[in-house]
Design a protein around this motif. Structure first.
Motif, PDB file in Angstrom:
ATOM      1  N   ASP A 147      -2.336  -4.252   8.903  1.00  0.00           N
ATOM      2  CA  ASP A 147      -1.848  -4.063   7.595  1.00  0.00           C
ATOM      3  C   ASP A 147      -0.906  -3.026   7.430  1.00  0.00           C
ATOM      4  O   ASP A 147      -1.238  -1.986   8.026  1.00  0.00           O
ATOM      5  CB  ASP A 147      -2.944  -3.160   6.810  1.00  0.00           C
ATOM      6  CG  ASP A 147      -4.407  -3.843   6.424  1.00  0.00           C
ATOM      7  OD1 ASP A 147      -4.106  -5.323   6.120  1.00  0.00           O
ATOM      8  OD2 ASP A 147      -5.093  -3.652   6.439  1.00  0.00           O
ATOM      9  N   GLU A 175       1.299  -0.605   7.209  1.00  0.00           N
ATOM     10  CA  GLU A 175       2.099   0.751   6.048  1.00  0.00           C
ATOM     11  C   GLU A 175       2.047   1.947   6.672  1.00  0.00           C
ATOM     12  O   GLU A 175       1.647   2.213   7.988  1.00  0.00           O
ATOM     13  CB  GLU A 175       0.223   0.808   4.810  1.00  0.00           C
ATOM     14  CG  GLU A 175      -0.684   1.087   5.905  1.00  0.00           C
ATOM     15  CD  GLU A 175      -2.061   1.561   5.557  1.00  0.00           C
ATOM     16  OE1 GLU A 175      -2.819   2.031   5.094  1.00  0.00           O
ATOM     17  OE2 GLU A 175      -2.500   0.468   4.098  1.00  0.00           O
ATOM     18  N   HIS A 227       0.319  -6.785   1.365  1.00  0.00           N
ATOM     19  CA  HIS A 227      -0.630  -5.806   1.372  1.00  0.00           C
ATOM     20  C   HIS A 227      -0.176  -4.768   0.155  1.00  0.00           C
ATOM     21  O   HIS A 227      -0.376  -4.087   0.070  1.00  0.00           O
ATOM     22  CB  HIS A 227      -0.292  -5.240   2.899  1.00  0.00           C
ATOM     23  CG  HIS A 227      -1.322  -4.583   2.924  1.00  0.00           C
ATOM     24  ND1 HIS A 227      -2.844  -4.441   3.007  1.00  0.00           N
ATOM     25  CD2 HIS A 227      -1.390  -3.050   3.125  1.00  0.00           C
ATOM     26  CE1 HIS A 227      -4.358  -3.313   2.860  1.00  0.00           C
ATOM     27  NE2 HIS A 227      -2.855  -2.233   3.644  1.00  0.00           N
ATOM     28  N   HIS A 240       0.722  -0.479  -2.664  1.00  0.00           N
ATOM     29  CA  HIS A 240       0.001   0.246  -1.635  1.00  0.00           C
ATOM     30  C   HIS A 240      -0.978   1.052  -2.452  1.00  0.00           C
ATOM     31  O   HIS A 240      -1.468   1.933  -2.503  1.00  0.00           O
ATOM     32  CB  HIS A 240       0.459   0.708  -0.526  1.00  0.00           C
ATOM     33  CG  HIS A 240      -0.862   1.274   0.269  1.00  0.00           C
ATOM     34  ND1 HIS A 240      -1.785   2.111   0.594  1.00  0.00           N
ATOM     35  CD2 HIS A 240      -1.719  -0.115   1.485  1.00  0.00           C
ATOM     36  CE1 HIS A 240      -3.250   1.799   0.973  1.00  0.00           C
ATOM     37  NE2 HIS A 240      -2.836   0.793   1.903  1.00  0.00           N
ATOM     38  N   PRO A 257      -4.682  -3.104  -0.084  1.00  0.00           N
ATOM     39  CA  PRO A 257      -4.966  -1.807  -0.199  1.00  0.00           C
ATOM     40  C   PRO A 257      -7.009  -1.684  -0.711  1.00  0.00           C
ATOM     41  O   PRO A 257      -7.671  -1.589  -1.416  1.00  0.00           O
ATOM     42  CB  PRO A 257      -4.241  -1.231  -0.640  1.00  0.00           C
ATOM     43  CG  PRO A 257      -2.637  -2.129  -1.364  1.00  0.00           C
ATOM     44  CD  PRO A 257      -3.954  -3.130  -1.792  1.00  0.00           C
TER      45      PRO A 257
END
Length: 279
Positions: A9, A11, A82, A86, A122
């Motif tokens: 993921d 992020e 994703h 978020h 998320p």
């Protein structure tokens, strides 16, 4: 053909759901971004192990670091979604979720990601609290979802633990759940988060092998910030602090041992996914 899936993921360290009072999106551009070096660390470790995976990218990251998206692509990895900013799916309206998907897709396309078929929400938030979400994914052209964790709090222990069709009015998705374990009789994370960071690598590899003997894949999930040697800390509510900071020390080396102990590939190359995408 991949027996198991390794997913990332993508992020930044400040992309934490539910803390808008401490890390508001309006301030993200003022914070130190660490997603490029930490994602590159994962790319290096995957290459060293001869493994590939699926990188599910926050659109905000793709907009600011398009060269990183091309590095992921050129490494032979699948790229998926994703969320653009978020956000938990059940905290959005259906219309806002659709726009978030479109923004995420546009950011990846502009960065040169190539075709996108996979999505993860998320915080595993495409669950029973957003029953309208899967249909929107299907309507927007997604084929694989990896958002339903078969554990309490973020999902449901009743969710299946192997890939399965998830019917929607707009057509079915292939749902691909993460690897779970058991603790005191309860389903707990094993393939992601605190559970993966806590577990001995040999125990993770053993659980993966047990899944494979039953004919099922194991899906692991990590975040670039989990490999940060000096991650920034912010005061968080206790459950979030545990989820984000527990047993980060030494995790990169433990993860390398897991990568050396099993066969991994992208979500789209799992046997169930190959058959699904061929239809």
């Amino acid at each position: 053909m991949a027996l198991n899936a390794f997913t990332v993921d993508v992020e930044d360290w400040f992309h934490i759901c539910g803390v808008d009072d401490r890390l508001p999106a309006s301030q993200w551009d003022r914070l130190e971004s660490r997603v490029v070096p930490t994602t590159r660390a994962l790319l290096d470790d995957l290459a060293a192990a001869g493994q590939r995976g699926t990188f599910l990218v926050v659109g905000w990251v793709a907009e600011r670091h398009p060269a990183l998206i091309r590095e992921i692509r050129d490494g032979g990895h699948e790229i998926g979604l994703h969320g653009h900013r978020h956000r938990r799916i059940f905290e959005m309206t259906p219309e806002a979720f659709r726009q978030d998907l479109r923004d995420n897709l546009a950011a990846l396309a502009a960065a040169g990601a190539g075709p996108v078929v996979s999505f993860r929400a998320p915080e595993w938030s495409l669950n029973h609290r957003a029953p309208w979400g899967p249909a929107i994914l299907a309507e927007e052209g997604l084929r694989i979802d990896a958002s339903r964790a078969p554990v309490a709090r973020v999902g449901s222990p009743g969710y299946p633990r192997r890939p399965y069709p998830l019917a929607t009015p707009a057509g079915a998705l292939l749902e691909v759940p993460p690897l779970v374990g058991r603790l005191a009789g309860h389903a707990v994370p094993l393939g992601w988060g605190w559970g993966l960071r806590k577990a001995a690598p040999a125990d993770v590899v053993s659980a993966i092998a047990a899944n494979n003997r039953d004919g099922d894949p194991a899906v692991l999930t990590v975040h670039p910030w989990e490999l940060d040697p000096a991650p920034p800390h912010v005061r968080l509510p206790a459950p979030l602090a545990f989820a984000h900071y527990y047993k980060l020390s030494g995790f990169r080396e433990r993860l390398r041992q897991v990568l050396a102990g099993a066969e991994f590939g992208p979500l789209c190359e799992l046997p169930d996914a190959r058959a699904w995408l061929a239809d």
